[in-house]
Design an enzyme around this catalytic site. Structure first.
Site, PDB file in Angstrom:
ATOM      1  N   GLU A   1       0.822  -1.210   0.000  1.00 20.84           N
ATOM      2  CA  GLU A   1       0.000   0.000   0.000  1.00 20.84           C
ATOM      3  C   GLU A   1       0.860   1.266   0.000  1.00 20.84           C
ATOM      4  O   GLU A   1       0.537   2.235  -0.672  1.00 20.84           O
ATOM      5  CB  GLU A   1      -0.951   0.014   1.191  1.00 20.84           C
ATOM      6  CG  GLU A   1      -2.097  -0.990   1.075  1.00 20.84           C
ATOM      7  CD  GLU A   1      -2.961  -0.745  -0.155  1.00 20.84           C
ATOM      8  OE1 GLU A   1      -3.013   0.401  -0.658  1.00 20.84           O
ATOM      9  OE2 GLU A   1      -3.586  -1.704  -0.636  1.00 20.84           O
TER      10      GLU A   1
ATOM     11  N   TYR B   1      -6.685   6.802   3.766  1.00 19.10           N
ATOM     12  CA  TYR B   1      -6.826   5.762   2.752  1.00 19.10           C
ATOM     13  C   TYR B   1      -6.061   4.499   3.138  1.00 19.10           C
ATOM     14  O   TYR B   1      -6.607   3.394   3.150  1.00 19.10           O
ATOM     15  CB  TYR B   1      -6.366   6.220   1.355  1.00 19.10           C
ATOM     16  CG  TYR B   1      -6.075   5.018   0.502  1.00 19.10           C
ATOM     17  CD1 TYR B   1      -7.131   4.277  -0.034  1.00 19.10           C
ATOM     18  CD2 TYR B   1      -4.781   4.524   0.347  1.00 19.10           C
ATOM     19  CE1 TYR B   1      -6.891   3.103  -0.734  1.00 19.10           C
ATOM     20  CE2 TYR B   1      -4.531   3.363  -0.350  1.00 19.10           C
ATOM     21  CZ  TYR B   1      -5.582   2.665  -0.890  1.00 19.10           C
ATOM     22  OH  TYR B   1      -5.357   1.495  -1.555  1.00 19.10           O
TER      23      TYR B   1
ATOM     24  N   ASP C   1      -9.897   5.707  -2.591  1.00 19.98           N
ATOM     25  CA  ASP C   1      -8.697   6.127  -3.291  1.00 19.98           C
ATOM     26  C   ASP C   1      -9.121   6.790  -4.604  1.00 19.98           C
ATOM     27  O   ASP C   1     -10.305   6.968  -4.869  1.00 19.98           O
ATOM     28  CB  ASP C   1      -7.774   4.935  -3.560  1.00 19.98           C
ATOM     29  CG  ASP C   1      -8.282   4.105  -4.714  1.00 19.98           C
ATOM     30  OD1 ASP C   1      -9.527   3.996  -4.847  1.00 19.98           O
ATOM     31  OD2 ASP C   1      -7.483   3.590  -5.497  1.00 19.98           O
TER      32      ASP C   1
END
Length: 290
Positions: A36, A119, A137
DNA sequence: TAGCCGTGGTC
DNA sequence: TGACCAAGGCT
């Protein structure tokens, strides 16, 4: 929650999802977290080789925390935004010190880690721990803008209305919500793309407000074009590349050689030092941080 | 909160 | 060809 929208997208995902390593059944929460961070503003294709090498070398947060932060910056390679590497190293350290080496599972604890915002906290909690969070996102924002608001692109900055909309669509069952979140992202990445959406392949084309409105072109304020050539960012990139590619400390002339404007060069170098990406040694040379 | 922070691929 | 874009976060 509207199953008329969620079900076709979940089914589409089951059939069309990419086979990405951080989605594999044996992927660890640490592997998900690393992916991520790397994927922030960076395409999957560029992340894949770096992620593999990273996980091979540092399979746990503790393994990364045991090394100097400069090694993280070096291994980051040319992914861009190298402060992410520094923050990932700091996050590994925090995980060891505050969470006994385990990636925390609560959104709140994740949010406390450096480099992890709303996020990424939602993404890790969802994808690593199968929780129910609105994951907003750039892909999801674009899909929802088209599907529900008949707009080609979402607003420049995230609004509360977008968050409310995303929450309203979230399936109640946590594991299903987690699968839904990754499914919408994947739809945005593969079908509902920014430039040339492949609407013929869309599982919810019949439900799409933008489609029904005749796919009107974006009419908002101009989307900022980020010029790069000649900027401090380019200069920083050049300077850091010298240090990354060197075995050890580097003398000043080697840095001076990659950027001609001395004023801008010194400003960029000072900023890199201030950011902790570059370490000025007592002997006048420069190195990646220890 | 708008501006800053890298890099490379695409059309 | 150059503008746009890619799983954001921080100040």
């Amino acid at each position: 929650m509207s199953t008329a929208i969620t079900d076709p997208i979940l089914d589409w995902y089951d059939e069309h999802a990419r086979d990405l390593p951080w989605r594999a059944p044996d992927a660890t929460p640490w592997g998900v977290l690393v992916s991520e961070i790397m994927l922030q503003q960076t395409p999957v294709a560029r992340v894949l080789p770096v992620w593999h090498a990273w996980m091979e070398r540092w399979p746990t947060a503790a393994a990364l925390a045991a090394e100097p932060s400069g090694e993280a910056v070096r291994a980051w390679g040319r992914l861009g935004y190298p402060r992410r590497a520094l923050r990932l190293h700091a996050t590994a350290t925090a995980i060891v010190e505050r969470h006994d080496g385990e990636v925390p599972s609560s959104h709140e604890a994740l949010l406390d880690l450096p480099g992890i915002g709303a996020y990424t906290a939602a993404a890790v909690a969802s994808f690593a721990y199968r929780q129910r969070h609105a994951v907003l996102d750039t892909n999801v924002r674009r899909v929802l803008a088209r599907l529900c608001s008949a707009e080609e692109y979402p607003p420049k900055s995230q609004t509360r209305a977008e968050v409310r909309l995303a929450e309203s669509l979230l399936p109640l069952d946590p594991p299903t919500a987690a699968r839904w979140s990754v499914a919408v992202m994947e739809l945005g990445a593969l079908v509902c793309t920014a430039r040339t959406p492949r609407c013929v392949d869309c599982p919810v084309i019949a439900r799409c407000a933008w489609q029904r409105a005749g796919r009107p072109a974006y009419d908002g304020p101009p989307r900022r074009g980020q010029t790069y050539a000649g900027t401090d960012r380019q200069c920083r990139g050049r300077l850091l590349a010298v240090l990354r590619d060197a075995e050890g400390p580097v003398a000043k002339p080697a840095l001076d050689a990659v950027w001609s404007d001395p004023v801008q060069r010194e400003r960029a170098l000072d900023a890199l030092v201030a950011d902790g990406l570059v370490d000025p040694l007592d002997d006048g040379r420069y190195a990646l941080p220890a």
